[in-house]
Design a protein around this motif. Structure first.
Motif, PDB file in Angstrom:
ATOM      1  N   ASP A 149       0.831  -1.216   0.000  1.00  0.00           N
ATOM      2  CA  ASP A 149       0.000   0.000   0.000  1.00  0.00           C
ATOM      3  C   ASP A 149       0.863   1.262   0.000  1.00  0.00           C
ATOM      4  O   ASP A 149       0.572   2.228  -0.714  1.00  0.00           O
ATOM      5  CB  ASP A 149      -0.939   0.003   1.214  1.00  0.00           C
ATOM      6  CG  ASP A 149      -2.157  -0.893   1.015  1.00  0.00           C
ATOM      7  OD1 ASP A 149      -2.533  -1.110  -0.152  1.00  0.00           O
ATOM      8  OD2 ASP A 149      -2.728  -1.368   2.004  1.00  0.00           O
ATOM      9  N   LEU A 207       2.250   1.671  -3.471  1.00  0.00           N
ATOM     10  CA  LEU A 207       1.263   2.234  -4.398  1.00  0.00           C
ATOM     11  C   LEU A 207       1.129   3.742  -4.211  1.00  0.00           C
ATOM     12  O   LEU A 207       1.060   4.499  -5.178  1.00  0.00           O
ATOM     13  CB  LEU A 207      -0.107   1.564  -4.191  1.00  0.00           C
ATOM     14  CG  LEU A 207      -0.380   0.284  -4.989  1.00  0.00           C
ATOM     15  CD1 LEU A 207      -1.745  -0.271  -4.634  1.00  0.00           C
ATOM     16  CD2 LEU A 207      -0.308   0.562  -6.484  1.00  0.00           C
ATOM     17  N   HIS A 256       2.466  -1.291 -11.269  1.00  0.00           N
ATOM     18  CA  HIS A 256       2.023  -2.665 -11.545  1.00  0.00           C
ATOM     19  C   HIS A 256       2.688  -3.663 -10.595  1.00  0.00           C
ATOM     20  O   HIS A 256       2.056  -4.655 -10.205  1.00  0.00           O
ATOM     21  CB  HIS A 256       2.301  -3.023 -13.006  1.00  0.00           C
ATOM     22  CG  HIS A 256       1.371  -2.360 -13.971  1.00  0.00           C
ATOM     23  ND1 HIS A 256       0.050  -2.734 -14.114  1.00  0.00           N
ATOM     24  CD2 HIS A 256       1.547  -1.310 -14.810  1.00  0.00           C
ATOM     25  CE1 HIS A 256      -0.537  -1.970 -15.023  1.00  0.00           C
ATOM     26  NE2 HIS A 256       0.349  -1.087 -15.449  1.00  0.00           N
ATOM     27  N   THR A 307       0.877  -3.323  -7.226  1.00  0.00           N
ATOM     28  CA  THR A 307      -0.492  -3.838  -7.393  1.00  0.00           C
ATOM     29  C   THR A 307      -0.491  -5.364  -7.365  1.00  0.00           C
ATOM     30  O   THR A 307      -1.309  -5.991  -6.686  1.00  0.00           O
ATOM     31  CB  THR A 307      -1.103  -3.339  -8.724  1.00  0.00           C
ATOM     32  OG1 THR A 307      -1.124  -1.909  -8.721  1.00  0.00           O
ATOM     33  CG2 THR A 307      -2.531  -3.850  -8.898  1.00  0.00           C
ATOM     34  N   GLU A 363       0.314  -6.698  -3.874  1.00  0.00           N
ATOM     35  CA  GLU A 363      -0.857  -6.619  -2.995  1.00  0.00           C
ATOM     36  C   GLU A 363      -1.851  -7.734  -3.294  1.00  0.00           C
ATOM     37  O   GLU A 363      -2.401  -8.358  -2.384  1.00  0.00           O
ATOM     38  CB  GLU A 363      -1.538  -5.251  -3.129  1.00  0.00           C
ATOM     39  CG  GLU A 363      -2.743  -5.101  -2.231  1.00  0.00           C
ATOM     40  CD  GLU A 363      -2.986  -3.682  -1.759  1.00  0.00           C
ATOM     41  OE1 GLU A 363      -4.041  -3.453  -1.150  1.00  0.00           O
ATOM     42  OE2 GLU A 363      -2.136  -2.809  -1.975  1.00  0.00           O
ATOM     43  N   SER A 364      -2.074  -7.990  -4.575  1.00  0.00           N
ATOM     44  CA  SER A 364      -2.979  -9.067  -4.982  1.00  0.00           C
ATOM     45  C   SER A 364      -2.508 -10.415  -4.443  1.00  0.00           C
ATOM     46  O   SER A 364      -3.292 -11.196  -3.892  1.00  0.00           O
ATOM     47  CB  SER A 364      -3.055  -9.108  -6.510  1.00  0.00           C
ATOM     48  OG  SER A 364      -3.743 -10.247  -6.955  1.00  0.00           O
ATOM     49  N   PHE A 385      -9.795  -4.026  -2.805  1.00  0.00           N
ATOM     50  CA  PHE A 385      -8.769  -4.124  -3.840  1.00  0.00           C
ATOM     51  C   PHE A 385      -9.338  -4.549  -5.187  1.00  0.00           C
ATOM     52  O   PHE A 385      -9.078  -3.904  -6.208  1.00  0.00           O
ATOM     53  CB  PHE A 385      -7.681  -5.109  -3.404  1.00  0.00           C
ATOM     54  CG  PHE A 385      -6.588  -5.268  -4.431  1.00  0.00           C
ATOM     55  CD1 PHE A 385      -5.610  -4.304  -4.565  1.00  0.00           C
ATOM     56  CD2 PHE A 385      -6.550  -6.379  -5.267  1.00  0.00           C
ATOM     57  CE1 PHE A 385      -4.601  -4.435  -5.521  1.00  0.00           C
ATOM     58  CE2 PHE A 385      -5.557  -6.526  -6.218  1.00  0.00           C
ATOM     59  CZ  PHE A 385      -4.583  -5.553  -6.338  1.00  0.00           C
ATOM     60  N   MET A 428     -10.374  -2.454  -9.052  1.00  0.00           N
ATOM     61  CA  MET A 428      -9.413  -2.941 -10.044  1.00  0.00           C
ATOM     62  C   MET A 428     -10.128  -3.547 -11.248  1.00  0.00           C
ATOM     63  O   MET A 428      -9.786  -3.268 -12.404  1.00  0.00           O
ATOM     64  CB  MET A 428      -8.488  -3.972  -9.390  1.00  0.00           C
ATOM     65  CG  MET A 428      -7.417  -4.538 -10.315  1.00  0.00           C
ATOM     66  SD  MET A 428      -7.930  -6.019 -11.200  1.00  0.00           S
ATOM     67  CE  MET A 428      -8.099  -7.168  -9.856  1.00  0.00           C
ATOM     68  N   HIS A 452      -9.308   3.133  -7.121  1.00  0.00           N
ATOM     69  CA  HIS A 452      -8.515   1.899  -7.164  1.00  0.00           C
ATOM     70  C   HIS A 452      -7.213   2.042  -6.387  1.00  0.00           C
ATOM     71  O   HIS A 452      -6.813   1.144  -5.650  1.00  0.00           O
ATOM     72  CB  HIS A 452      -8.230   1.546  -8.630  1.00  0.00           C
ATOM     73  CG  HIS A 452      -7.254   0.435  -8.812  1.00  0.00           C
ATOM     74  ND1 HIS A 452      -7.285  -0.716  -8.056  1.00  0.00           N
ATOM     75  CD2 HIS A 452      -6.209   0.282  -9.654  1.00  0.00           C
ATOM     76  CE1 HIS A 452      -6.318  -1.528  -8.433  1.00  0.00           C
ATOM     77  NE2 HIS A 452      -5.639  -0.945  -9.400  1.00  0.00           N
ATOM     78  N   PHE A 453      -6.540   3.184  -6.540  1.00  0.00           N
ATOM     79  CA  PHE A 453      -5.236   3.350  -5.907  1.00  0.00           C
ATOM     80  C   PHE A 453      -5.290   4.004  -4.537  1.00  0.00           C
ATOM     81  O   PHE A 453      -4.300   3.982  -3.809  1.00  0.00           O
ATOM     82  CB  PHE A 453      -4.302   4.150  -6.827  1.00  0.00           C
ATOM     83  CG  PHE A 453      -3.890   3.387  -8.054  1.00  0.00           C
ATOM     84  CD1 PHE A 453      -3.174   2.209  -7.943  1.00  0.00           C
ATOM     85  CD2 PHE A 453      -4.246   3.826  -9.320  1.00  0.00           C
ATOM     86  CE1 PHE A 453      -2.804   1.476  -9.067  1.00  0.00           C
ATOM     87  CE2 PHE A 453      -3.874   3.105 -10.453  1.00  0.00           C
ATOM     88  CZ  PHE A 453      -3.151   1.934 -10.325  1.00  0.00           C
TER      89      PHE A 453
END
Length: 312
Positions: free
Chosen positions: A70, A73, A105, A108, A111-112, A251, A255, A280-281
């Motif tokens: 986070d 990002l 990216h 992201t 985090e995923s 999240f 997205m 999203h961010f």
């Protein structure tokens, strides 16, 4: 190779905030405040996990990695947003743009993957509680973290490398105040089929697969919960997943919406792009620390103690 003779642009123009006009500076204050609160919240989470020995457990190591993602990002997107809002400087060099895209990216995807690892943590805790401490050791958790970083870097590195092979013959205006892969390739005069195909592969093999396995984890968790005898025990088991369920929704929903807008929303208003992209961010970095602080007793008590001491 016809495009190789065209002059290559050395910069892009950042988009976003299309209708703010004279209210741009005032409108930027709450947005900047949200960024700063997100930075503060995640730094507090990390510092508490570091100093509180009882939180040196697999679940909280993953929470620390979520906070790092986070923070990544925020720090990847905030400088260019600030540049557009406060300095009204929209031009960004191609090299800087590709570097920003790589980090956005990367964080992201990290985090995923962390959200997937946390889903596995919840699955083991509820479906195999007696074996939890033997399955999810600190050593295993550290290996999971290394695997997450390795997977992410290997998949994300080709994105900017492939983009350097394209020609951009004019200073294209991007849809957002930061650089995203599907947004950049829309403005190329070259054949982008390889870039689009790899971008789709990267999306499916990271975010797509992660979401699929998160959903599978919760199917197995719900199956186990429904086999528990009493409603009170069912609710208690489900309650241990609430923080993680919030993280998943925060999240993945924005997205998915942003990805769909890029691929199918060519005629959408720029305001819609701006709203969804910022959501999203901003939503996960801002709200994840709040959710975990409210739902985790040790973190909540530590934060209250900090504010109580300062108030006193």
């Amino acid at each position: 190779e016809a495009n190789s003779s065209q002059p290559k642009t050395l910069s892009f123009l950042l988009g976003g905030f299309p209708a703010w006009g004279s209210t741009q500076i005032w409108g930027s204050v709450p947005l900047c405040s949200v960024y700063l609160l997100a930075l503060l919240g995640n730094c507090i989470i990390l510092s508490i996990i570091k100093v509180e020995r009882s939180l040196h457990a697999p679940m909280y190591l993953l929470l620390a990695m979520l906070a790092v993602a986070d923070l990544g990002l925020c720090t990847s997107t905030f400088p260019s947003v600030l540049m557009v809002l406060w300095l009204k400087a929209r031009e960004i060099g191609v090299g800087i743009c590709l570097a920003q895209m790589f980090f956005i990216h990367t964080f992201t995807d990290i985090e995923s993957a962390v959200i997937l690892a946390m889903a596995f943590d919840r699955y083991v805790a509820i479906c195999h509680p007696l074996r939890y401490s033997s399955i999810l050791t600190t050593s295993v958790t550290m290996k999971i973290c290394v695997a997450i970083i390795t997977r992410t870097i290997l998949i994300v590195i080709p994105l900017p490398v492939l983009l350097t092979q394209l020609c951009f013959s004019r200073a294209a205006k991007l849809s957002h105040p930061y650089c995203l892969h599907p947004d950049i390739i829309k403005h190329s005069g070259s054949d982008t089929r390889i870039n689009s195909a790899y971008g789709l592969f990267a999306l499916i093999s990271t975010l797509g697969l992660d979401l699929l396995f998160v959903l599978l984890s919760y199917v197995l968790i719900l199956k186990t919960i429904l086999n528990i005898a009493t409603w009170r025990e069912r609710l208690k088991a489900l309650n241990t997943c609430m923080s993680h369920i919030c993280a998943v929704l925060l999240f993945f929903i924005p997205m998915i919406c942003l990805s769909m807008l890029h691929r199918f929303g060519k005629h959408m208003s720029p305001k819609v792009y701006t709203l969804v992209a910022n959501l999203h961010f901003l939503a996960p970095p801002l709200l994840n620390p709040i959710v975990y602080s409210v739902k985790t007793k040790v973190i909540r008590e530590r934060i209250l103690r900090i504010f109580y001491q300062r108030g006193g």
